[in-house]
Design an enzyme around this catalytic site. Structure first.
Site, PDB file in Angstrom:
ATOM      1  N   TYR A   1     -14.892  15.219  20.113  1.00 14.31           N
ATOM      2  CA  TYR A   1     -13.571  14.626  19.869  1.00 14.31           C
ATOM      3  C   TYR A   1     -13.408  14.200  18.426  1.00 14.31           C
ATOM      4  O   TYR A   1     -12.310  14.260  17.865  1.00 14.31           O
ATOM      5  CB  TYR A   1     -13.336  13.473  20.849  1.00 14.31           C
ATOM      6  CG  TYR A   1     -13.388  13.987  22.267  1.00 14.31           C
ATOM      7  CD1 TYR A   1     -12.304  14.665  22.815  1.00 14.31           C
ATOM      8  CD2 TYR A   1     -14.556  13.877  23.019  1.00 14.31           C
ATOM      9  CE1 TYR A   1     -12.373  15.201  24.088  1.00 14.31           C
ATOM     10  CE2 TYR A   1     -14.630  14.414  24.291  1.00 14.31           C
ATOM     11  CZ  TYR A   1     -13.529  15.073  24.826  1.00 14.31           C
ATOM     12  OH  TYR A   1     -13.600  15.622  26.077  1.00 14.31           O
TER      13      TYR A   1
ATOM     14  N   GLU B   1       0.808  -1.216   0.000  1.00 16.41           N
ATOM     15  CA  GLU B   1       0.000   0.000   0.000  1.00 16.41           C
ATOM     16  C   GLU B   1       0.847   1.274   0.000  1.00 16.41           C
ATOM     17  O   GLU B   1       0.382   2.338   0.414  1.00 16.41           O
ATOM     18  CB  GLU B   1      -0.927   0.013   1.229  1.00 16.41           C
ATOM     19  CG  GLU B   1      -1.787  -1.226   1.399  1.00 16.41           C
ATOM     20  CD  GLU B   1      -2.934  -1.300   0.388  1.00 16.41           C
ATOM     21  OE1 GLU B   1      -2.843  -0.667  -0.676  1.00 16.41           O
ATOM     22  OE2 GLU B   1      -3.909  -1.995   0.685  1.00 16.41           O
TER      23      GLU B   1
ATOM     24  N   HIS C   1     -12.930  -1.281   2.075  1.00 16.87           N
ATOM     25  CA  HIS C   1     -11.520  -1.526   2.416  1.00 16.87           C
ATOM     26  C   HIS C   1     -11.176  -1.103   3.841  1.00 16.87           C
ATOM     27  O   HIS C   1     -10.773  -1.925   4.647  1.00 16.87           O
ATOM     28  CB  HIS C   1     -10.630  -0.800   1.401  1.00 16.87           C
ATOM     29  CG  HIS C   1      -9.188  -1.140   1.477  1.00 16.87           C
ATOM     30  ND1 HIS C   1      -8.303  -0.896   0.430  1.00 16.87           N
ATOM     31  CD2 HIS C   1      -8.433  -1.703   2.452  1.00 16.87           C
ATOM     32  CE1 HIS C   1      -7.094  -1.309   0.770  1.00 16.87           C
ATOM     33  NE2 HIS C   1      -7.148  -1.784   2.001  1.00 16.87           N
TER      34      HIS C   1
ATOM     35  N   HIS D   1      -8.037  -1.701   8.767  1.00 15.90           N
ATOM     36  CA  HIS D   1      -9.258  -2.343   8.287  1.00 15.90           C
ATOM     37  C   HIS D   1     -10.189  -2.524   9.491  1.00 15.90           C
ATOM     38  O   HIS D   1     -10.810  -3.569   9.636  1.00 15.90           O
ATOM     39  CB  HIS D   1      -8.965  -3.707   7.673  1.00 15.90           C
ATOM     40  CG  HIS D   1      -7.966  -3.693   6.565  1.00 15.90           C
ATOM     41  ND1 HIS D   1      -7.456  -4.855   6.031  1.00 15.90           N
ATOM     42  CD2 HIS D   1      -7.382  -2.675   5.884  1.00 15.90           C
ATOM     43  CE1 HIS D   1      -6.588  -4.559   5.080  1.00 15.90           C
ATOM     44  NE2 HIS D   1      -6.531  -3.240   4.977  1.00 15.90           N
TER      45      HIS D   1
ATOM     46  N   HIS E   1      -2.986   3.044   8.290  1.00 12.77           N
ATOM     47  CA  HIS E   1      -4.030   2.421   7.472  1.00 12.77           C
ATOM     48  C   HIS E   1      -4.573   1.215   8.227  1.00 12.77           C
ATOM     49  O   HIS E   1      -3.812   0.320   8.598  1.00 12.77           O
ATOM     50  CB  HIS E   1      -3.451   1.981   6.126  1.00 12.77           C
ATOM     51  CG  HIS E   1      -4.340   1.063   5.346  1.00 12.77           C
ATOM     52  ND1 HIS E   1      -5.674   1.342   5.109  1.00 12.77           N
ATOM     53  CD2 HIS E   1      -4.105  -0.143   4.753  1.00 12.77           C
ATOM     54  CE1 HIS E   1      -6.205   0.362   4.402  1.00 12.77           C
ATOM     55  NE2 HIS E   1      -5.290  -0.558   4.181  1.00 12.77           N
TER      56      HIS E   1
END
Length: 206
Positions: A117, A73, A158, A94, A92
């Protein structure tokens, strides 16, 4: 912070994310600026079992120069840094609820500003980019444009990309995004009372 300290921080915070369920198996990856280039978690590595001594090293042009092969990625991380020059780290994930929302028929605007927040760490809106095969270079332009609007982006079907001016800031924001996605998911079919525009302006100073 020196390179060795950053390596230790990547391993430590990666393990924290893994052990608290923000990533599973070999899903997710982390990168950080260091010594004029970047450090990145290796391909097919688990955030719960990272070694500070075995991270991928890339130069300022994103060429792999040392260590194991970086995550596939790389293009997504590069887009985030190019869009946000002040970013020092990108996470990143999932994570379950962000990914669940990303799979909805119309995932845009699925995380309203429900808490202060969320607004302070993420912003009022989180843009969504279309699905691309993991590792595809074609996502670059879409992600570049989306990340210019804020530090977090949802990837359809994703997961998420989150940038921060420090690794700790990026991790905190990624966690806040997942918790906010969980709230949004729990409230999908219920009347919601998001923060007003005035309340958002008070938090953002805009």
């Amino acid at each position: 912070m020196g390179t060795n300290d950053i390596k230790e921080e990547i391993a430590s915070l990666g393990a924290s994310l893994f052990h608290r369920g923000f990533s599973v198996g070999s899903a997710g990856n982390i990168s950080a600026r260091a010594d004029g280039g970047f450090l990145m978690t290796p391909t097919n590595s688990s955030l719960g079992r990272l070694s500070p001594s075995s991270l991928a090293v890339l130069d300022s042009s994103w060429r792999h120069t040392e260590g194991p092969r970086p995550s596939k990625e790389v293009v997504m991380h590069r887009a985030m840094y190019d869009a946000r020059p002040s970013a020092r780290a990108v996470v990143h994930l999932h994570s379950t609820y962000v990914t669940a929302l990303s799979c909805l028929e119309s995932p845009d605007d699925t995380i309203p500003p429900l808490t202060p927040y969320f607004v302070m760490r993420i912003g009022q809106d989180v843009p969504t980019v279309p699905y691309y095969r993991p590792g595809s270079s074609e996502i670059y332009d879409e992600l570049l444009d989306a990340a210019r609007t804020g530090p977090a982006v949802i990837l359809r079907n994703h997961g998420s990309m989150v940038a921060g001016e420090s690794l700790e800031e990026a991790v905190n924001a990624a966690e806040e995004l997942e918790v906010s996605a969980q709230l949004a998911y729990l409230l999908l079919d219920k009347p919601k009372r998001p923060l007003t525009e005035q309340q958002v302006r008070e938090l953002t100073g805009r």
